[in-house]
Design a protein around this motif. Structure first.
Motif, PDB file in Angstrom:
ATOM      1  N   PRO A 106       0.826  -1.197   0.000  1.00  0.00           N
ATOM      2  CA  PRO A 106       0.000   0.000   0.000  1.00  0.00           C
ATOM      3  C   PRO A 106       0.860   1.247   0.000  1.00  0.00           C
ATOM      4  CG  PRO A 106      -0.798  -1.578   1.615  1.00  0.00           C
ATOM      5  CD  PRO A 106       0.506  -2.102   1.105  1.00  0.00           C
ATOM      6  N   ALA A 107       0.462   2.249  -0.757  1.00  0.00           N
ATOM      7  CA  ALA A 107       1.250   3.469  -0.887  1.00  0.00           C
ATOM      8  C   ALA A 107       1.286   4.213   0.427  1.00  0.00           C
ATOM      9  CB  ALA A 107       0.642   4.361  -1.968  1.00  0.00           C
ATOM     10  N   PRO A 108       2.395   4.919   0.707  1.00  0.00           N
ATOM     11  CA  PRO A 108       2.501   5.667   1.953  1.00  0.00           C
ATOM     12  C   PRO A 108       1.521   6.818   1.987  1.00  0.00           C
ATOM     13  CG  PRO A 108       4.340   6.176   0.517  1.00  0.00           C
ATOM     14  CD  PRO A 108       3.598   5.056  -0.130  1.00  0.00           C
ATOM     15  N   GLN A 109       0.951   7.059   3.151  1.00  0.00           N
ATOM     16  CA  GLN A 109       0.071   8.209   3.314  1.00  0.00           C
ATOM     17  C   GLN A 109       0.886   9.454   3.593  1.00  0.00           C
ATOM     18  OE1 GLN A 109      -2.876   7.685   6.301  1.00  0.00           O
ATOM     19  NE2 GLN A 109      -3.299   9.852   6.478  1.00  0.00           N
ATOM     20  N   HIS A 298       9.424 -24.429   1.335  1.00  0.00           N
ATOM     21  CA  HIS A 298       8.598 -25.107   2.338  1.00  0.00           C
ATOM     22  C   HIS A 298       7.941 -24.088   3.266  1.00  0.00           C
ATOM     23  CE1 HIS A 298      11.944 -27.876   1.254  1.00  0.00           C
ATOM     24  NE2 HIS A 298      10.961 -28.751   1.165  1.00  0.00           N
ATOM     25  N   LEU A 299       8.568 -22.915   3.395  1.00  0.00           N
ATOM     26  CA  LEU A 299       8.073 -21.862   4.272  1.00  0.00           C
ATOM     27  C   LEU A 299       8.206 -20.509   3.586  1.00  0.00           C
ATOM     28  CD1 LEU A 299       9.700 -23.007   7.653  1.00  0.00           C
ATOM     29  CD2 LEU A 299       7.230 -22.878   7.223  1.00  0.00           C
ATOM     30  N   PHE A 300       7.316 -19.571   3.955  1.00  0.00           N
ATOM     31  CA  PHE A 300       7.344 -18.210   3.417  1.00  0.00           C
ATOM     32  C   PHE A 300       7.419 -17.233   4.590  1.00  0.00           C
ATOM     33  CE2 PHE A 300       5.472 -20.871   0.243  1.00  0.00           C
ATOM     34  CZ  PHE A 300       5.826 -20.314  -0.990  1.00  0.00           C
ATOM     35  N   TYR A 301       8.452 -16.394   4.581  1.00  0.00           N
ATOM     36  CA  TYR A 301       8.720 -15.483   5.699  1.00  0.00           C
ATOM     37  C   TYR A 301       8.243 -14.074   5.360  1.00  0.00           C
ATOM     38  CZ  TYR A 301      11.614 -12.706   8.982  1.00  0.00           C
ATOM     39  OH  TYR A 301      12.065 -11.826   9.936  1.00  0.00           O
ATOM     40  N   ILE A 302       7.441 -13.500   6.260  1.00  0.00           N
ATOM     41  CA  ILE A 302       7.004 -12.096   6.163  1.00  0.00           C
ATOM     42  C   ILE A 302       7.887 -11.291   7.107  1.00  0.00           C
ATOM     43  CG2 ILE A 302       5.101 -10.498   6.548  1.00  0.00           C
ATOM     44  CD1 ILE A 302       3.174 -12.806   5.981  1.00  0.00           C
ATOM     45  N   PRO A 303       8.897 -10.571   6.590  1.00  0.00           N
ATOM     46  CA  PRO A 303       9.929  -9.954   7.440  1.00  0.00           C
ATOM     47  C   PRO A 303       9.535  -8.569   7.957  1.00  0.00           C
ATOM     48  CG  PRO A 303      10.510  -9.656   5.150  1.00  0.00           C
ATOM     49  CD  PRO A 303       9.197 -10.393   5.156  1.00  0.00           C
ATOM     50  N   PHE A 304       8.607  -8.529   8.918  1.00  0.00           N
ATOM     51  CA  PHE A 304       8.222  -7.234   9.486  1.00  0.00           C
ATOM     52  C   PHE A 304       8.687  -7.134  10.929  1.00  0.00           C
ATOM     53  CE2 PHE A 304       4.966  -9.206  12.002  1.00  0.00           C
ATOM     54  CZ  PHE A 304       4.446  -8.244  12.858  1.00  0.00           C
ATOM     55  N   SER A 305       8.813  -5.900  11.413  1.00  0.00           N
ATOM     56  CA  SER A 305       9.198  -5.637  12.801  1.00  0.00           C
ATOM     57  C   SER A 305       7.993  -5.110  13.559  1.00  0.00           C
ATOM     58  CB  SER A 305      10.340  -4.610  12.858  1.00  0.00           C
ATOM     59  OG  SER A 305      10.506  -4.121  14.179  1.00  0.00           O
ATOM     60  N   SER A 306       7.535  -5.867  14.544  1.00  0.00           N
ATOM     61  CA  SER A 306       6.400  -5.411  15.342  1.00  0.00           C
ATOM     62  C   SER A 306       6.766  -4.173  16.161  1.00  0.00           C
ATOM     63  CB  SER A 306       5.920  -6.534  16.265  1.00  0.00           C
ATOM     64  OG  SER A 306       6.942  -6.958  17.155  1.00  0.00           O
ATOM     65  N   ARG A 307       8.030  -4.049  16.547  1.00  0.00           N
ATOM     66  CA  ARG A 307       8.484  -2.881  17.291  1.00  0.00           C
ATOM     67  C   ARG A 307       8.444  -1.637  16.417  1.00  0.00           C
ATOM     68  NH1 ARG A 307       8.660   0.393  21.545  1.00  0.00           N
ATOM     69  NH2 ARG A 307      10.728   1.197  22.062  1.00  0.00           N
ATOM     70  N   LEU A 308       8.934  -1.749  15.191  1.00  0.00           N
ATOM     71  CA  LEU A 308       8.945  -0.581  14.316  1.00  0.00           C
ATOM     72  C   LEU A 308       7.550  -0.246  13.798  1.00  0.00           C
ATOM     73  CD1 LEU A 308      12.327  -1.106  12.449  1.00  0.00           C
ATOM     74  CD2 LEU A 308      11.711   0.739  14.010  1.00  0.00           C
ATOM     75  N   LEU A 309       6.697  -1.223  13.702  1.00  0.00           N
ATOM     76  CA  LEU A 309       5.298  -0.938  13.379  1.00  0.00           C
ATOM     77  C   LEU A 309       4.698  -0.056  14.468  1.00  0.00           C
ATOM     78  CD1 LEU A 309       2.767  -1.496  11.601  1.00  0.00           C
ATOM     79  CD2 LEU A 309       2.342  -3.499  13.043  1.00  0.00           C
ATOM     80  N   GLN A 326      -4.877  -2.981  10.911  1.00  0.00           N
ATOM     81  CA  GLN A 326      -5.275  -2.782   9.523  1.00  0.00           C
ATOM     82  C   GLN A 326      -4.065  -2.757   8.593  1.00  0.00           C
ATOM     83  OE1 GLN A 326      -7.631   0.777   9.428  1.00  0.00           O
ATOM     84  NE2 GLN A 326      -9.458  -0.235  10.246  1.00  0.00           N
ATOM     85  N   TYR A 327      -2.984  -2.167   9.061  1.00  0.00           N
ATOM     86  CA  TYR A 327      -1.769  -2.089   8.246  1.00  0.00           C
ATOM     87  C   TYR A 327      -1.304  -3.490   7.848  1.00  0.00           C
ATOM     88  CZ  TYR A 327       2.914  -0.646   6.798  1.00  0.00           C
ATOM     89  OH  TYR A 327       4.061  -0.426   6.080  1.00  0.00           O
ATOM     90  N   MET A 328      -1.213  -4.391   8.833  1.00  0.00           N
ATOM     91  CA  MET A 328      -0.763  -5.752   8.540  1.00  0.00           C
ATOM     92  C   MET A 328      -1.806  -6.527   7.735  1.00  0.00           C
ATOM     93  SD  MET A 328       2.265  -5.878   9.549  1.00  0.00           S
ATOM     94  CE  MET A 328       2.490  -7.604   9.115  1.00  0.00           C
ATOM     95  N   ALA A 329      -3.078  -6.282   8.009  1.00  0.00           N
ATOM     96  CA  ALA A 329      -4.128  -6.956   7.242  1.00  0.00           C
ATOM     97  C   ALA A 329      -4.055  -6.568   5.768  1.00  0.00           C
ATOM     98  CB  ALA A 329      -5.500  -6.619   7.823  1.00  0.00           C
ATOM     99  N   LYS A 330      -3.816  -5.287   5.497  1.00  0.00           N
ATOM    100  CA  LYS A 330      -3.734  -4.827   4.106  1.00  0.00           C
ATOM    101  C   LYS A 330      -2.487  -5.382   3.424  1.00  0.00           C
ATOM    102  CE  LYS A 330      -6.568  -0.696   4.501  1.00  0.00           C
ATOM    103  NZ  LYS A 330      -6.705   0.744   4.222  1.00  0.00           N
ATOM    104  N   TYR A 331      -1.414  -5.536   4.189  1.00  0.00           N
ATOM    105  CA  TYR A 331      -0.208  -6.125   3.600  1.00  0.00           C
ATOM    106  C   TYR A 331      -0.484  -7.574   3.164  1.00  0.00           C
ATOM    107  CZ  TYR A 331       4.515  -7.919   3.043  1.00  0.00           C
ATOM    108  OH  TYR A 331       5.647  -8.516   2.524  1.00  0.00           O
ATOM    109  N   VAL A 332      -1.135  -8.337   4.030  1.00  0.00           N
ATOM    110  CA  VAL A 332      -1.440  -9.731   3.690  1.00  0.00           C
ATOM    111  C   VAL A 332      -2.411  -9.799   2.515  1.00  0.00           C
ATOM    112  CG1 VAL A 332      -2.520 -11.850   4.527  1.00  0.00           C
ATOM    113  CG2 VAL A 332      -0.890 -10.634   5.970  1.00  0.00           C
ATOM    114  N   ASP A 333      -3.408  -8.914   2.502  1.00  0.00           N
ATOM    115  CA  ASP A 333      -4.328  -8.872   1.361  1.00  0.00           C
ATOM    116  C   ASP A 333      -3.551  -8.609   0.063  1.00  0.00           C
ATOM    117  OD1 ASP A 333      -6.476  -9.325   3.001  1.00  0.00           O
ATOM    118  OD2 ASP A 333      -7.100  -7.216   3.098  1.00  0.00           O
ATOM    119  N   THR A 363      -1.178  -9.452  14.619  1.00  0.00           N
ATOM    120  CA  THR A 363      -1.203 -10.628  13.738  1.00  0.00           C
ATOM    121  C   THR A 363      -2.528 -11.372  13.858  1.00  0.00           C
ATOM    122  OG1 THR A 363      -0.037 -11.884  15.479  1.00  0.00           O
ATOM    123  CG2 THR A 363       1.299 -10.911  13.735  1.00  0.00           C
ATOM    124  N   ARG A 364      -3.616 -10.637  14.018  1.00  0.00           N
ATOM    125  CA  ARG A 364      -4.943 -11.238  14.012  1.00  0.00           C
ATOM    126  C   ARG A 364      -5.470 -11.289  12.582  1.00  0.00           C
ATOM    127  NH1 ARG A 364      -7.368 -12.124  18.844  1.00  0.00           N
ATOM    128  NH2 ARG A 364      -6.426 -11.186  20.677  1.00  0.00           N
TER     129      ARG A 364
END
Length: 579
Positions: A106-109, A298-309, A326-333, A363-364
């Motif tokens: 998603p584009a930066p606001q 065998h595995l797919f890694y989503i390299p995000f930082s919960s601290r920096l989020l 919502q930010y993480m949900a939109k990334y997964v979408d 991560t819900r």
């Protein structure tokens, strides 16, 4: 006469309007001044905002306070200085820049400018995620200990007239149901039943490799002795060793390149949340496990930082984290729409590694189906034993030497029975101090210690104690668990519903003591009931298990990088169905 009357009415109307305006101004000043009313109005507004989103309501149990203290409870001046330093977004000459829009996310606001005060505000719309760019140098300088701002060293608790500690400011409540460590062991076994397994939409070559690996592990040759693995530490050393060997031989991980910095691909290597950063750094640098071909992964890694989020887009004191969710949900979408990989297993072969206290909330939704490696490994907030992985919380003070100060005194030079020092946030620690502070000479239980360089007094007390109390704070996890292991002090975990790290592999009851929160009044008698012979064996096992909790710049066999990756791999193998 009529003209004069009209003039008089007009003048009186103006005067009335002016008076009403003055009254409105006075009301506004009273509301937003430093009078007692301001707290009520702000609190009411915050509650209205937080309840406006379903996501934040679901997650309200996690809101809690964040503690900004050292593990021993003190707040070093250097850390407060770092908290006051700004995370400046610049292009090298001091001018601000916006991150470039990405085709993959998603584009930066807008760019986020974090002030040089202790607040970490961000101007953000709750319906649109926000990207930003942050320099490596400013990130390196930013303190990554828990918390948003400094405060009383006693956290949210203080003594009252009778000398007892009381909790203030709505602490997170006790769990609705307590799951014992023996029940957790049972849940782990049950999680691998066929009724719990994920059935892929198609059977690929990768799936066949996984089925073969699982068969090999379930039929592993029995090991009775191993020069590198101390058998009592493990649930099943034969299965673990075979699984580890197969991981080294065949595991391939695909890392998504999508996502803008700093939230993605930006590892923080120091502070209390450093585990997620170290794994990200070592995984992205790895040549052995990483593949550029997603069809072979065998595995797919989503390299995000919960601290920096949290640092980047959370609006401080808003008590509303719906924009993070919502930010993480939109990334997964986005990745689910852009690539075919997510839909094959609905994300069951994807994983995240996140250490911030809020990661279970972030991560819900759809991400909940991923394998989640979480420091806040709490059954009460949705951690799934057998799918999710308990991530060790490692407090890294020196990124150049993450294994600094490891070691402790021999058992004969440990005169202290039990040690705890720290901030009194949460509901467990005040109870601990009310029962045991200054009660017995061999029980060194206190609030924060005075801060000294290198935290030397805290470390020395750990090295001189037989048992180190790892009591929960606001959340179930604590860096004390790993610190106790580093300093060869037997961990005593007082944290109901906390799943200990690397639970799939390690037999925690062989080298740690679990005390239910309700049994704090009996703590000393529980520890004294452990025989000297048993203590010596537990001390030996703590020394043996140390290597599994150490980060290295260049990973070595059985270190924390490999152990964490193995737990993720292991849970993946036992979450896929043959039929």
């Amino acid at each position: 006469m009529n003209l004069g009357f009209k003039f008089l009415c007009h003048a009186e109307t103006k005067r009335l309007i002016s008076l009403l305006g003055v009254i409105v101004v006075i009301v506004l000043v009273v509301q937003f001044s430093e009078l007692p009313y301001s707290e009520f109005v702000t609190s009411l507004a915050g509650k209205i905002t937080s309840f406006s989103m379903d996501a934040s309501m679901v997650d309200s149990k996690l809101e809690g306070n964040i503690d900004n203290t050292h593990p021993n409870g003190s707040t070093p001046a250097s850390q407060l200085d770092q908290d006051r330093s700004s995370l400046v977004h610049n292009n090298g000459n001091g001018s601000s820049i916006n991150s470039a829009p990405s085709n993959h996310a998603p584009a930066p606001q807008s760019m986020v400018a974090l002030s040089n005060q202790t607040s970490l505000n961000s101007e953000t719309d709750s319906t649109s995620p926000m990207m930003s760019v942050m320099s490596n140098s400013s990130l390196a300088k930013k303190d990554t200990t828990k918390g948003e701002s400094s405060g009383s060293l006693l956290g949210n608790n203080s003594k009252v007239g009778n000398g007892k500690y009381v909790t203030k400011k709505n602490p997170k409540g006790k769990p609705s149901k307590v799951v014992s460590i023996s029940d957790m062991n049972l849940l782990l076994q049950q999680s691998h039943d066929s009724s719990q397994l994920v059935k892929p939409t198609r059977s690929s070559a990768v799936d066949q490799e996984i089925f073969h690996a699982r068969f090999e592990i379930e039929n592993a040759p029995i090991i009775t002795n191993d020069s590198r693995l101390y058998l009592p530490l493990y649930r099943n050393v034969s299965m673990f060793k075979r699984s580890y060997e197969l991981m080294e031989k065949m595991l391939k991980v695909y890392i998504y390149k999508d996502g803008d910095r700093p939230i993605f691909h930006e590892p923080l290597l120091d502070g209390i949340y450093a585990s997620e950063g170290w794994f990200m750094k070592l995984m992205e640098e790895n040549k052995h496990f990483v593949t550029q071909d997603p069809e072979s992964a065998h595995l797919f890694y989503i390299p995000f930082s919960s601290r920096l989020l949290q640092l980047t887009i959370y609006v401080r004191n808003s008590h509303n984290r719906s924009n993070l969710i919502q930010y993480m949900a939109k990334y997964v979408d986005m990745i689910a729409g852009k690539y075919p990989f997510w839909s094959r297993t609905d994300g069951a072969d994807h994983f995240v590694v996140a250490c911030h206290d809020w990661a279970p909330a972030e991560t819900r939704g759809r991400i909940l189906n991923c394998i989640r490696a979480l420091c806040n490994a709490d059954i009460e907030v949705g951690f799934k034993i057998g799918k999710d992985v308990s991530l060790p919380e490692t407090y890294i003070r020196s990124p150049n030497n993450p294994a600094k100060n490891i070691g402790g005194n021999p058992p004969s030079e440990r005169p202290i029975l039990a040690f705890f020092a720290g901030g009194l946030h949460g509901y467990v620690r005040p109870t601990l101090l009310n029962h045991w502070e200054n009660k017995e000479p061999d029980m060194k239980i206190s609030g924060p210690l005075p801060h000294v360089k290198g935290n030397a007094n805290y470390i020395e007390l750990m090295k001189s104690s037989k048992f180190c109390i790892c009591a929960r704070g606001h959340e179930v996890n604590s860096p004390r668990v790993v610190e106790a292991i580093f300093h060869e002090c037997v961990p005593v975990i007082i944290s109901d519903n906390f799943i200990p790290p690397l639970f799939e592999v390690l037999n925690w009851e062989s080298f740690a003591v679990f005390v239910a929160e309700k049994d704090i009044p009996n703590l000393r008698s529980i520890l004294l009931s452990i025989s000297e012979e048993k203590y010596l064996e537990m001390h030996k096992r703590v020394k043996k298990v140390q290597k599994h909790f150490v980060w290295h710049y260049k990973p070595v066999k059985y270190d924390l990088f490999h152990m964490l990756l193995h737990s993720i791999w292991y849970n993946r193998l036992f979450r896929i169905s043959h039929s």
